[in-house]
Design a protein around this motif. Structure first.
Motif, mmCIF file in Angstrom:
data_model
loop_
_atom_site.group_PDB
_atom_site.id
_atom_site.type_symbol
_atom_site.label_atom_id
_atom_site.label_comp_id
_atom_site.label_asym_id
_atom_site.label_seq_id
_atom_site.Cartn_x
_atom_site.Cartn_y
_atom_site.Cartn_z
ATOM 1 N N PRO A 161 0.803 -1.226 0.000
ATOM 2 C CA PRO A 161 0.000 0.000 0.000
ATOM 3 C C PRO A 161 0.831 1.268 0.000
ATOM 4 N N HIS A 162 2.145 1.129 0.199
ATOM 5 C CA HIS A 162 3.035 2.296 0.170
ATOM 6 C C HIS A 162 3.671 2.472 -1.209
ATOM 7 N N GLU A 163 4.133 1.379 -1.794
ATOM 8 C CA GLU A 163 4.753 1.447 -3.119
ATOM 9 C C GLU A 163 3.726 1.390 -4.240
ATOM 10 N N HIS A 164 2.524 0.918 -3.926
ATOM 11 C CA HIS A 164 1.446 0.780 -4.917
ATOM 12 C C HIS A 164 1.845 -0.150 -6.062
ATOM 13 N N LEU A 165 2.491 -1.237 -5.683
ATOM 14 C CA LEU A 165 2.883 -2.288 -6.607
ATOM 15 C C LEU A 165 2.644 -3.632 -5.924
ATOM 16 N N TYR A 166 2.581 -4.689 -6.732
ATOM 17 C CA TYR A 166 2.391 -6.041 -6.215
ATOM 18 C C TYR A 166 3.725 -6.775 -6.125
ATOM 19 N N PHE A 167 3.957 -7.432 -4.984
ATOM 20 C CA PHE A 167 5.003 -8.435 -4.934
ATOM 21 C C PHE A 167 4.566 -9.621 -5.779
ATOM 22 N N ARG A 168 5.521 -10.299 -6.406
ATOM 23 C CA ARG A 168 5.148 -11.449 -7.215
ATOM 24 C C ARG A 168 4.529 -12.542 -6.333
ATOM 25 N N ASP A 169 5.157 -12.838 -5.219
ATOM 26 C CA ASP A 169 4.605 -13.757 -4.229
ATOM 27 C C ASP A 169 5.308 -13.486 -2.909
ATOM 28 N N SER A 170 4.966 -14.247 -1.869
ATOM 29 C CA SER A 170 5.436 -13.947 -0.521
ATOM 30 C C SER A 170 6.944 -14.091 -0.350
ATOM 31 N N ARG A 171 7.617 -14.771 -1.268
ATOM 32 C CA ARG A 171 9.070 -14.912 -1.161
ATOM 33 C C ARG A 171 9.791 -13.577 -1.246
ATOM 34 N N TYR A 172 9.136 -12.581 -1.828
ATOM 35 C CA TYR A 172 9.807 -11.307 -2.089
ATOM 36 C C TYR A 172 9.494 -10.236 -1.057
ATOM 37 N N PHE A 173 8.752 -10.578 0.003
ATOM 38 C CA PHE A 173 8.417 -9.585 1.007
ATOM 39 C C PHE A 173 9.655 -8.960 1.637
ATOM 40 N N THR A 174 10.716 -9.735 1.797
ATOM 41 C CA THR A 174 11.912 -9.232 2.487
ATOM 42 C C THR A 174 13.144 -9.157 1.593
ATOM 43 N N GLN A 175 13.066 -9.685 0.365
ATOM 44 C CA GLN A 175 14.223 -9.609 -0.531
ATOM 45 C C GLN A 175 14.372 -8.197 -1.087
ATOM 46 N N LYS A 176 15.609 -7.837 -1.426
ATOM 47 C CA LYS A 176 15.891 -6.488 -1.911
ATOM 48 C C LYS A 176 16.662 -6.530 -3.232
ATOM 49 N N GLN A 177 16.509 -5.461 -3.993
ATOM 50 C CA GLN A 177 17.331 -5.271 -5.183
ATOM 51 C C GLN A 177 18.733 -4.839 -4.758
ATOM 52 N N ALA A 178 19.647 -4.746 -5.727
ATOM 53 C CA ALA A 178 21.023 -4.349 -5.428
ATOM 54 C C ALA A 178 21.084 -2.963 -4.788
ATOM 55 N N ASN A 179 20.123 -2.098 -5.124
ATOM 56 C CA ASN A 179 20.131 -0.745 -4.566
ATOM 57 C C ASN A 179 19.395 -0.664 -3.225
ATOM 58 N N GLY A 180 18.976 -1.820 -2.704
ATOM 59 C CA GLY A 180 18.333 -1.858 -1.404
ATOM 60 C C GLY A 180 16.829 -1.706 -1.414
ATOM 61 N N LYS A 181 16.253 -1.490 -2.598
ATOM 62 C CA LYS A 181 14.805 -1.311 -2.684
ATOM 63 C C LYS A 181 14.108 -2.662 -2.867
ATOM 64 N N PRO A 182 12.818 -2.723 -2.549
ATOM 65 C CA PRO A 182 12.091 -3.984 -2.696
ATOM 66 C C PRO A 182 12.060 -4.472 -4.139
ATOM 67 N N ILE A 183 11.895 -5.769 -4.306
ATOM 68 C CA ILE A 183 11.816 -6.381 -5.638
ATOM 69 C C ILE A 183 10.368 -6.394 -6.108
ATOM 70 N N PHE A 184 10.108 -5.611 -7.134
ATOM 71 C CA PHE A 184 8.805 -5.635 -7.800
ATOM 72 C C PHE A 184 9.049 -5.942 -9.272
ATOM 73 N N TRP A 185 8.515 -7.058 -9.699
ATOM 74 C CA TRP A 185 8.766 -7.593 -11.037
ATOM 75 C C TRP A 185 7.867 -6.909 -12.066
ATOM 76 N N SER A 186 8.482 -6.463 -13.147
ATOM 77 C CA SER A 186 7.754 -5.730 -14.181
ATOM 78 C C SER A 186 6.592 -6.525 -14.750
ATOM 79 N N ARG A 187 6.864 -7.737 -15.245
ATOM 80 C CA ARG A 187 5.772 -8.457 -15.903
ATOM 81 C C ARG A 187 4.688 -8.873 -14.913
#
Length: 398
Positions: free
Chosen positions: A224-250
């Motif tokens: 509700p803060h980023e206004h994007l969907y995580f692909r699934d629950s595995r990505y709730f705590t994973q981060k991109q190289a820049n430290g931001k959450p992982i939100f998959w384009s497709r």
């Protein structure tokens, strides 16, 4: 015979109900482990490839917002894709979006050959869905094309198997709060089929079931803060190289496409429609804010610097959705028209001279890297859907 537009106008009317949803509607639940589903092999080679030498890029396409220019691009890509892949057409989810796009291409360009290619697949398949992993949403995705063909020519065989499976789905005896659609892609696969079953039967049980499951998924996977969907629950705590959450384009593209496919049918007076509109507007605003300089989006939405190439399948679904939002006056035209003009131009830069559409991430469930030539059928489906809405946009401009 009834066209889809005729039925939609009759059932839905011309008005759109707007409304705001409170933030609690989109609150995340505690992380839930993604279930392990029975695996049905997907033939990645049938769905696409990435040759080392795809040939030169196209030089005969125009990004002008004119119907003829848009139709030319759609036909060039659709002609190549049908010629290249029809022998491999099958009932897997990988092809479902392509069939949706081909049906849209026939409607938009007036050329029946794309619809006929989908109909040939449907007839070879006896109008049946995959049923190996019931109630897995991927196996239901083909139902959208079957039901659209039924709406064009309502023969019972065209919907009977899909209806049987949807009827089984809504009477499942599982815990009603169990997360059925635990990955965001599922929202593109099953909800549009359920909404079409409502459209055909006028029975709200299909819409009500879809609505219940949609908001369970949203409550788990929508940030509700980023206004994007995580692909699934595995990505709730994973981060991109820049430290931001992982939100998959497709993955987010699948959701935006699903919102279009549901809103197109959902009645204006349906009680929770304002929640869908609010989520659609939130996501569109976020996507516009992070659009790349080339008009496209990278595979990892919040860390574009980690990905050399834009990702065309997600970008195509975003273009489809935002153009639809403008056409339906859900999104402000002045604000969002430049967004889709840039994205359409950016996508056309990845069409090859023979009609291959490149820079599409292969089958995956997370951001990744790929070759410029990578072309996969779901991305072409998204492109054709985008073209259909860009054509509508061009017609309203002139």
């Amino acid at each position: 015979m009834y066209s889809l537009n005729f039925v939609l106008l009759r059932r839905v009317g011309l008005s759109v109900l707007f409304g705001a949803a409170c933030s609690c509607c989109f609150a995340q639940t505690a992380p839930v482990a993604a279930p392990v589903a029975k695996v049905v092999p997907v033939d990645g080679a049938a769905a696409g490839d990435a040759p080392d030498d795809p040939g030169p890029l196209a030089t005969d396409l125009s990004a002008q917002l004119k119907p003829k220019a848009i139709d030319k691009a759609m036909k060039k890509v659709a002609d190549w894709q049908v010629g290249y892949a029809e022998a491999h057409f099958n009932k897997q989810w990988t092809f479902a979006a392509l069939y949706d796009g081909l049906l849209a291409a026939s409607k938009t360009t007036g050329d029946p050959k794309y619809r006929e290619a989908v109909q040939r697949l449907a007839e070879r398949s006896d109008w049946t869905l995959l049923n190996a992993r019931f109630p897995h949403a991927d196996d239901q995705a083909l139902g959208q094309a079957y039901l659209d063909l039924y709406l064009n020519d309502p023969r019972p065989v065209r919907m009977s198997d899909t209806k049987e499976i949807m009827d089984r789905l809504i009477v499942r005896q599982d815990d009603p709060d169990k997360l059925l659609w635990w990955w965001c892609d599922a929202l593109f696969m099953s909800p549009p089929v359920l909404s079409r079953m409502y459209l055909i039967t006028n029975d709200r049980k299909y819409l009500d079931y879809m609505d219940h499951e949609w908001w369970l998924t949203s409550g788990s996977l929508y940030d509700p803060h980023e206004h994007l969907y995580f692909r699934d629950s595995r990505y709730f705590t994973q981060k991109q190289a820049n430290g931001k959450p992982i939100f998959w384009s497709r993955g987010n593209g699948w959701v935006m496409g699903a919102l279009v496919n549901v809103l197109r049918i959902m009645p204006a007076d349906y009680p929770s429609r304002p929640k869908y509109v609010a989520q659609f507007k939130e996501m569109a605003e976020k996507l516009a804010a992070i659009q790349g300089p080339d008009g496209l989006w990278r595979s990892g939405l919040l860390d574009p610097d980690s990905y050399d190439l834009p990702e065309v399948s997600g970008s195509a679904f975003f273009t489809y959705a935002i153009a639809y939002g403008i056409n339906e006056k859900i999104l402000d035209r002045k604000t969002y028209l430049p967004v889709v003009e840039r994205s359409w131009k950016g996508i056309l830069a990845h069409v090859y001279a023979n009609g291959r559409l490149g820079s599409i991430q292969p089958i995956d469930g997370q951001p990744g890297k790929f070759k410029p030539s990578a072309s996969y059928v779901y991305g072409v489906g998204g492109f054709l859907l985008a073209g259909s809405e860009m054509h509508r946009l061009a017609e309203s401009k002139h």
